[in-house]
Design a protein around this motif. Structure first.
Motif, PDB file in Angstrom:
ATOM      1  N   GLY A  70       0.813  -1.204   0.000  1.00  0.00           N
ATOM      2  CA  GLY A  70       0.000   0.000   0.000  1.00  0.00           C
ATOM      3  C   GLY A  70       0.847   1.254   0.000  1.00  0.00           C
ATOM      4  O   GLY A  70       2.036   1.226  -0.284  1.00  0.00           O
ATOM      5  N   VAL A  71       0.220   2.360   0.335  1.00  0.00           N
ATOM      6  CA  VAL A  71       0.921   3.635   0.366  1.00  0.00           C
ATOM      7  C   VAL A  71       1.248   3.981   1.813  1.00  0.00           C
ATOM      8  O   VAL A  71       0.594   3.529   2.746  1.00  0.00           O
ATOM      9  CB  VAL A  71       0.099   4.763  -0.304  1.00  0.00           C
ATOM     10  N   ASP A  72       2.291   4.788   1.980  1.00  0.00           N
ATOM     11  CA  ASP A  72       2.730   5.182   3.317  1.00  0.00           C
ATOM     12  C   ASP A  72       1.869   6.336   3.823  1.00  0.00           C
ATOM     13  O   ASP A  72       1.115   6.938   3.069  1.00  0.00           O
ATOM     14  CB  ASP A  72       4.202   5.605   3.274  1.00  0.00           C
ATOM     15  N   ILE A  73       2.004   6.647   5.090  1.00  0.00           N
ATOM     16  CA  ILE A  73       1.204   7.749   5.632  1.00  0.00           C
ATOM     17  C   ILE A  73       1.973   9.061   5.514  1.00  0.00           C
ATOM     18  O   ILE A  73       3.202   9.083   5.595  1.00  0.00           O
ATOM     19  CB  ILE A  73       0.739   7.484   7.067  1.00  0.00           C
ATOM     20  N   GLY A  74       1.231  10.125   5.316  1.00  0.00           N
ATOM     21  CA  GLY A  74       1.807  11.449   5.191  1.00  0.00           C
ATOM     22  C   GLY A  74       2.300  11.980   6.526  1.00  0.00           C
ATOM     23  O   GLY A  74       1.961  11.447   7.589  1.00  0.00           O
ATOM     24  N   PRO A  75       3.080  13.057   6.495  1.00  0.00           N
ATOM     25  CA  PRO A  75       3.730  13.566   7.698  1.00  0.00           C
ATOM     26  C   PRO A  75       2.787  14.085   8.786  1.00  0.00           C
ATOM     27  O   PRO A  75       3.122  14.013   9.963  1.00  0.00           O
ATOM     28  CB  PRO A  75       4.628  14.690   7.176  1.00  0.00           C
ATOM     29  N   LYS A 118      -8.072  16.191  22.562  1.00  0.00           N
ATOM     30  CA  LYS A 118      -9.511  16.232  22.250  1.00  0.00           C
ATOM     31  C   LYS A 118      -9.854  17.434  21.365  1.00  0.00           C
ATOM     32  O   LYS A 118     -10.924  18.026  21.474  1.00  0.00           O
ATOM     33  CB  LYS A 118     -10.368  16.246  23.516  1.00  0.00           C
ATOM     34  N   SER A 119      -8.914  17.781  20.468  1.00  0.00           N
ATOM     35  CA  SER A 119      -9.107  18.923  19.568  1.00  0.00           C
ATOM     36  C   SER A 119     -10.151  18.644  18.493  1.00  0.00           C
ATOM     37  O   SER A 119     -10.743  19.574  17.952  1.00  0.00           O
ATOM     38  CB  SER A 119      -7.791  19.287  18.880  1.00  0.00           C
ATOM     39  N   TYR A 120     -10.332  17.370  18.150  1.00  0.00           N
ATOM     40  CA  TYR A 120     -11.265  16.986  17.081  1.00  0.00           C
ATOM     41  C   TYR A 120     -12.137  15.841  17.556  1.00  0.00           C
ATOM     42  O   TYR A 120     -11.749  15.062  18.425  1.00  0.00           O
ATOM     43  CB  TYR A 120     -10.510  16.525  15.824  1.00  0.00           C
ATOM     44  N   GLU A 121     -13.289  15.723  16.926  1.00  0.00           N
ATOM     45  CA  GLU A 121     -14.166  14.573  17.151  1.00  0.00           C
ATOM     46  C   GLU A 121     -13.866  13.469  16.139  1.00  0.00           C
ATOM     47  O   GLU A 121     -14.005  12.296  16.446  1.00  0.00           O
ATOM     48  CB  GLU A 121     -15.632  14.982  17.041  1.00  0.00           C
ATOM     49  N   TYR A 122     -13.481  13.884  14.929  1.00  0.00           N
ATOM     50  CA  TYR A 122     -13.107  12.879  13.936  1.00  0.00           C
ATOM     51  C   TYR A 122     -12.157  13.458  12.899  1.00  0.00           C
ATOM     52  O   TYR A 122     -12.049  14.671  12.719  1.00  0.00           O
ATOM     53  CB  TYR A 122     -14.329  12.240  13.266  1.00  0.00           C
ATOM     54  N   ILE A 123     -11.455  12.527  12.256  1.00  0.00           N
ATOM     55  CA  ILE A 123     -10.508  12.839  11.180  1.00  0.00           C
ATOM     56  C   ILE A 123     -10.864  11.933  10.012  1.00  0.00           C
ATOM     57  O   ILE A 123     -11.117  10.738  10.207  1.00  0.00           O
ATOM     58  CB  ILE A 123      -9.049  12.528  11.599  1.00  0.00           C
ATOM     59  N   ILE A 124     -10.877  12.487   8.823  1.00  0.00           N
ATOM     60  CA  ILE A 124     -11.067  11.680   7.625  1.00  0.00           C
ATOM     61  C   ILE A 124      -9.769  11.726   6.830  1.00  0.00           C
ATOM     62  O   ILE A 124      -9.222  12.796   6.569  1.00  0.00           O
ATOM     63  CB  ILE A 124     -12.263  12.174   6.791  1.00  0.00           C
ATOM     64  N   TYR A 125      -9.294  10.531   6.494  1.00  0.00           N
ATOM     65  CA  TYR A 125      -8.059  10.376   5.729  1.00  0.00           C
ATOM     66  C   TYR A 125      -8.405   9.899   4.321  1.00  0.00           C
ATOM     67  O   TYR A 125      -9.325   9.111   4.130  1.00  0.00           O
ATOM     68  CB  TYR A 125      -7.147   9.327   6.363  1.00  0.00           C
ATOM     69  N   ASN A 126      -7.614  10.359   3.367  1.00  0.00           N
ATOM     70  CA  ASN A 126      -7.752   9.933   1.975  1.00  0.00           C
ATOM     71  C   ASN A 126      -6.365   9.568   1.471  1.00  0.00           C
ATOM     72  O   ASN A 126      -5.370   9.761   2.177  1.00  0.00           O
ATOM     73  CB  ASN A 126      -8.361  11.063   1.135  1.00  0.00           C
ATOM     74  N   ILE A 127      -6.291   9.095   0.264  1.00  0.00           N
ATOM     75  CA  ILE A 127      -5.001   8.835  -0.372  1.00  0.00           C
ATOM     76  C   ILE A 127      -4.758   9.973  -1.356  1.00  0.00           C
ATOM     77  O   ILE A 127      -5.671  10.376  -2.088  1.00  0.00           O
ATOM     78  CB  ILE A 127      -4.989   7.451  -1.038  1.00  0.00           C
ATOM     79  N   SER A 128      -3.550  10.500  -1.320  1.00  0.00           N
ATOM     80  CA  SER A 128      -3.211  11.656  -2.155  1.00  0.00           C
ATOM     81  C   SER A 128      -3.442  11.352  -3.630  1.00  0.00           C
ATOM     82  O   SER A 128      -3.441  10.190  -4.051  1.00  0.00           O
ATOM     83  CB  SER A 128      -1.750  12.064  -1.916  1.00  0.00           C
ATOM     84  N   GLY A 129      -3.628  12.410  -4.401  1.00  0.00           N
ATOM     85  CA  GLY A 129      -3.876  12.276  -5.834  1.00  0.00           C
ATOM     86  C   GLY A 129      -2.792  11.525  -6.573  1.00  0.00           C
ATOM     87  O   GLY A 129      -3.064  10.814  -7.535  1.00  0.00           O
ATOM     88  N   ASP A 130      -1.538  11.644  -6.112  1.00  0.00           N
ATOM     89  CA  ASP A 130      -0.436  10.926  -6.761  1.00  0.00           C
ATOM     90  C   ASP A 130      -0.288   9.494  -6.241  1.00  0.00           C
ATOM     91  O   ASP A 130       0.606   8.775  -6.638  1.00  0.00           O
ATOM     92  CB  ASP A 130       0.875  11.692  -6.617  1.00  0.00           C
ATOM     93  N   LYS A 131      -1.170   9.082  -5.331  1.00  0.00           N
ATOM     94  CA  LYS A 131      -1.217   7.725  -4.769  1.00  0.00           C
ATOM     95  C   LYS A 131       0.051   7.345  -4.004  1.00  0.00           C
ATOM     96  O   LYS A 131       0.405   6.185  -3.918  1.00  0.00           O
ATOM     97  CB  LYS A 131      -1.482   6.677  -5.864  1.00  0.00           C
TER      98      LYS A 131
END
Length: 136
Positions: A8-13, A26-39
């Protein structure tokens, strides 16, 4: 078209630091992650402070995969008060493109290994599988 390794792909910084802000501060209730456009990397697509589960579900696209981390608050018994668990939700809708599903499936382990403190993982292929009532 970029080739994707079986790992798979690695995680971003910023993926881990934003997760730490959810977990520790507790700064956020949720985070949504995607895969970058360049994969090449998993990236933070969105953070939210909304406690409404419906708002979280509305942020997941109908035809594309995503990873999400949610500080899930629930009550088992009113006398015991509110509890919370940090969930990793792997959103892979049935109608997402096969290639999209494959990239996310191959990359899940990379994200999960780096996010220390995940209490449970939930796989969702349609919205009913990640509804509040289903998770509790």
């Amino acid at each position: 078209m970029a080739s994707i390794s079986l790992d798979g792909v690695d995680i971003g910084p910023d993926c881990v630091s934003v997760f730490q802000q959810l977990k520790l501060k507790k700064s956020y209730e949720y985070i949504i992650y995607n895969i970058s456009g360049d994969k090449k990397h998993i990236v933070v697509e969105k953070t939210s402070t909304s406690e409404k589960h419906d708002a979280f579900i509305a942020d997941l696209p109908e035809t594309e995969c995503r990873f999400a981390v949610k500080d899930f608050r629930f009550e088992i018994d009113p006398t015991e008060g509110e509890r919370n668990k940090i969930l990793l939700i792997v959103w892979s809708p049935d109608n997402a493109p096969i290639r999209n599903k494959m990239v996310f499936a191959a990359s899940k382990g990379n994200l999960k290994r780096r996010l220390n403190g995940i209490a449970a993982e939930i796989q969702g292929t349609d919205y009913s599988e990640i509804a509040y009532e289903t998770i509790t």
